[in-house]
Design a protein around this motif. Sequence first.
Motif, short mmCIF file in Angstrom:
data_model
loop_
_atom_site.label_atom_id
_atom_site.label_comp_id
_atom_site.label_asym_id
_atom_site.label_seq_id
_atom_site.Cartn_x
_atom_site.Cartn_y
_atom_site.Cartn_z
N THR B 2 2.24 -13.05 3.54
CA THR B 2 0.77 -12.63 3.45
C THR B 2 0.84 -11.85 1.98
O THR B 2 1.90 -11.78 1.57
CB THR B 2 0.40 -11.79 4.53
N LEU B 3 -0.16 -11.32 1.60
CA LEU B 3 -0.40 -10.37 0.68
C LEU B 3 0.53 -8.98 0.80
O LEU B 3 0.85 -8.38 -0.14
CB LEU B 3 -1.83 -9.76 0.18
N THR B 4 0.86 -8.94 2.23
CA THR B 4 1.61 -7.53 2.28
C THR B 4 3.03 -7.53 1.58
O THR B 4 3.50 -6.59 1.12
CB THR B 4 2.04 -7.60 3.90
N ASN B 5 3.70 -8.87 1.52
CA ASN B 5 4.80 -9.02 0.71
C ASN B 5 4.98 -8.28 -0.60
O ASN B 5 5.76 -7.63 -0.84
CB ASN B 5 5.26 -10.41 0.46
N TYR B 6 3.74 -8.83 -1.27
CA TYR B 6 3.40 -8.14 -2.67
C TYR B 6 3.40 -6.66 -2.64
O TYR B 6 3.86 -5.87 -3.56
CB TYR B 6 2.34 -8.62 -3.39
N LEU B 7 2.75 -6.20 -1.82
CA LEU B 7 2.55 -4.75 -1.65
C LEU B 7 3.96 -3.95 -1.47
O LEU B 7 4.25 -2.93 -1.89
CB LEU B 7 1.38 -4.44 -0.66
N VAL B 8 4.47 -4.47 -0.41
CA VAL B 8 5.96 -4.08 -0.33
C VAL B 8 6.84 -3.86 -1.33
O VAL B 8 7.54 -2.97 -1.51
CB VAL B 8 6.60 -4.57 1.24
N LEU B 9 6.86 -5.05 -1.88
CA LEU B 9 7.74 -5.16 -3.17
C LEU B 9 7.31 -4.06 -4.12
O LEU B 9 8.10 -3.43 -4.63
CB LEU B 9 7.67 -6.53 -3.83
#
Lengths: 284, 99
Positions: B2-9
Amino acid sequence: MTVLAAAAGGAQIGTGETVAFWLLAPVALAGALGMVFSRNAVHSALFLVNSMLALGVFYVIQQAPFLGAVQIIVYTGAIMILFLFVLMLVGRDSADSVVETLRGQRLAAIVLGVGFAGLVGAGIARATEGLVVTGLEGVQGTDGNVPAIARSLFTDYLLAFEVTSALLITAAVGAMVLAHIEREPGSRQTQRELSRARFLTERPQTLPGPGVYARANSIAAPGRLPDGGIAESSFATGVEPQDVDEMPRPGLSETGPRGRAIEDSDASLGSTSGTGQQRGETPR
Amino acid sequence: MTLTNYLVLAAVLFTIGAIGVLVRRNAIVVFMCIELMLNSVNLTLVTFARATGTIDGQIIAFFVMVVAAAEVVVGLAIIMSIYRTRRSASVDDANLLKY
């Protein structure tokens, strides 16, 4: 292209994007970690370039091709080159000291960082769990990314855009003022004074270059004195000391396997074998 | 994914940059760490622009880049002039305002 097509699908994140993310996220992370932990500042800069290129690809994947291009051109192209210029001016050898000024600061920083990453990461992960991918098709229409950005930039954000131009000109003038060296008028030495000052020193002549009588074409090879010794003052500054393969001197090369050809080339140059060989000195 | 991956990165990259600012002594490397933090924030902005379906996030990321460019120019000029007077680019050596 497949990645873009997959991303443009709307609410769904495609396989291509997933693969690209899992390939590039480690690259970006490795670049960031390498930047922080490499001792050489030039290596740090190159690691950061690596990280920024990966981020540029992420922008392109995430429907921001304009920002991706700007990222690569402005960040990796202009800003990092500026960093490298300043690194070279300041001196590459100004390495970090390993001495901690504040005791335990390094450990505290790392603990703090890991804690911060854990908290923020977990918070974001929870808060954005069901984040819907709306996609930019609604605003962009069929025009594409650049017209959409231009439309917004020159209407809603026009004031900010104009202020940006003031910021840029101020930054340029400020950098010039800071980097400029002020000289008193008349304090500049004339040619006559300079040359007089030079001839009053112990060494009025220029320093010998690394190539004088050298037997290698490397800048790291020191110049040779006529007797075959090493001219100490000809060592190049800024080059790490290293072993350089040099052609053997003609007298000594007769024992070598390739002695013949080298001797010939020396004969055509005019041999300089002299006192050094008689004294039994062995050149490097 | 999900887009969460980008945010956590982006959060992790920001943290690494912050650790670098705290740990490193060379002023230029500290500056590079700040650039990394700005970049990670840009990734967050672009991700949220995509999530909400508005272009504003990208515009703000664009402005961040412009401000970063201006900041780098002035900051590096300051580092140059500090180096010229103190012959050192270490943040520990510029301590005249300390006492």
